[in-house]
Design an enzyme around this catalytic site. Sequence first.
Site, PDB file in Angstrom:
ATOM      1  NE  ARG A  12       6.151  11.735  13.376  1.00 14.34           N
ATOM      2  CZ  ARG A  12       4.989  12.132  13.832  1.00 14.34           C
ATOM      3  NH1 ARG A  12       3.831  11.691  13.296  1.00 14.34           N
ATOM      4  NH2 ARG A  12       4.737  12.996  14.664  1.00 14.34           N
ATOM      5  N   PRO A  13       9.834   6.024  10.432  1.00 14.63           N
ATOM      6  CG  PRO A  13      11.316   4.717  11.028  1.00 14.63           C
ATOM      7  CD  PRO A  13      10.829   6.026  11.045  1.00 14.63           C
ATOM      8  CB  ILE A  14       6.025   2.485   8.112  1.00 14.38           C
ATOM      9  CG1 ILE A  14       6.453   2.105   6.573  1.00 14.38           C
ATOM     10  CG2 ILE A  14       5.179   3.549   8.150  1.00 14.38           C
ATOM     11  CD1 ILE A  14       5.303   1.985   5.586  1.00 14.38           C
ATOM     12  CG  ASP A  15      11.777   0.249  10.060  1.00 10.60           C
ATOM     13  OD1 ASP A  15      11.143   1.208  10.155  1.00 10.60           O
ATOM     14  OD2 ASP A  15      12.467  -0.415  10.589  1.00 10.60           O
TER      15      ASP A  15
ATOM     16  CB  CYS B 119       3.300  16.097  11.410  1.00  8.91           C
ATOM     17  SG  CYS B 119       1.933  16.950  12.346  1.00  8.91           S
TER      18      CYS B 119
ATOM     19  CE  LYS C  50      -4.071  13.567  16.012  1.00  6.30           C
ATOM     20  NZ  LYS C  50      -2.943  14.100  15.245  1.00  6.30           N
ATOM     21  CG  ASN C  51      -2.284  11.309  19.060  1.00  2.00           C
ATOM     22  OD1 ASN C  51      -2.431  11.456  17.775  1.00  2.00           O
ATOM     23  ND2 ASN C  51      -1.320  12.006  19.766  1.00  2.00           N
TER      24      ASN C  51
ATOM     25  CB  ILE D 180      10.608  11.266  20.484  1.00  3.23           C
ATOM     26  CG1 ILE D 180      10.612  11.027  21.683  1.00  3.23           C
ATOM     27  CG2 ILE D 180       9.913  10.247  19.700  1.00  3.23           C
ATOM     28  CD1 ILE D 180      10.906   9.718  22.217  1.00  3.23           C
TER      29      ILE D 180
END
Length: 417
Positions: free
Chosen positions: A121-124, A116, A22-23, A328
């Site tokens: 889980r930042p998108i910066d 999830c 999937k990933n 993580i």
Amino acid sequence: MNKLYIEGDKKLNGNVIISGSKNAALPILFMTILTEKKIKISNVPKLRDINIAIQLLKSLGAQIKYKKKNLYIDTSSIKIHSPPYDLTKQIRASIWMLAPLLIRFGKAKIFLPGGCKIGARPIDLHIKGLIALGAKIILEKNYISASIKKPLTGKRIYIEKISVGATITVMSAATLAQGTTIIENAAQEPEIIDTAKFLNTLGANIIGAGSNRIFIKGVLTLIGGKHKIIPDRIETGTFLIAAAISKGYIICHDTEPKYLKNVLMKLSESGAEIKTGKDWIQLDMRGKKPKSINISTSPYPGFPTDMQPQFALLNSISQSKGTITENIFENRFIYTSELIKMGAKIKIKNNSIVCKGVPNLYSQNVFSNDLRGSATLVLAGCIARGTTTVDNIHHFERGYEAFSEKLNKLGANIKYI
């Protein structure tokens, strides 16, 4: 049907065919936006997240056919640069649409993605990478807007914190940029290697994927092509755990042992007999109770965070006491409260858990909160005494193809209710 009814105390034995990753499939699906030529992608797992990704591409105007794990994609008719919120909010992977749409249309607007609920889980890091290449980014409360007035320009980019998502975003953006981009401190996951392989099949010039330094020499255009998705290493590991915790025997077929070295090492340390071939892994734990093990998660090639919950279950029924440290994601021990309800002895200490093995787990009504935790609770139900109900199961349906069906073929007794 959002619940599973599981009769426990089962030994799981037999053969299982591992699905495509999937990933790897998700970023590759969104990379098809970079070309107007036809694409065939094989070994695509039938999953909720994959279905949403297909819907997202169709919402933009793509023509897609899904037949026998093969996807036939034609994005030549895409005219829209902003996918709908009701779809982007459902999967975090939708952030990977930002760079391809930006390159194709000179602008893109993506509503903040979902997925999830595991930490921030930042998108910066995605945004910083695109800005470094020359994009203008506006970040509002609910969406990201990106634009360019001229083609992106290759740069040397250091990703501050190892990130699979940011590595893929920068790599995809650099594919059609002017000049050469060097990604430093790149993530090294097999899924990044597979994404780069796909892009190279289309005519990209990417070298070094799978190392911490990736070189991308921009090209003018991409063509069509065919690509087969790699096997899902986390699904493989999950089924190996299923056999290990039930004192069973399993052969996982159509998988890649080289991507699971740390997982196999820890399973061997727990007492399992492991054998591997070119595309199969055999585990034998018959007549043995697992030994507890200590684990510390880290980016690939370290121990995968996505296997942490499953190994916590193994430690929970092991001979002694083991510690698992999560490096993580924060907030990734939500599932432990449900295992404790089933009789597990687990204590949380900062970013670690200490599991003291118990002779047996016992049936309970449990609630899942994330993908890997959900799969772990299903496995716990398979070995627990009595009948367990797992609620909110849509989580594992996001990442495991025919999970209950495959477990039933190994000897489990799982029903949807």
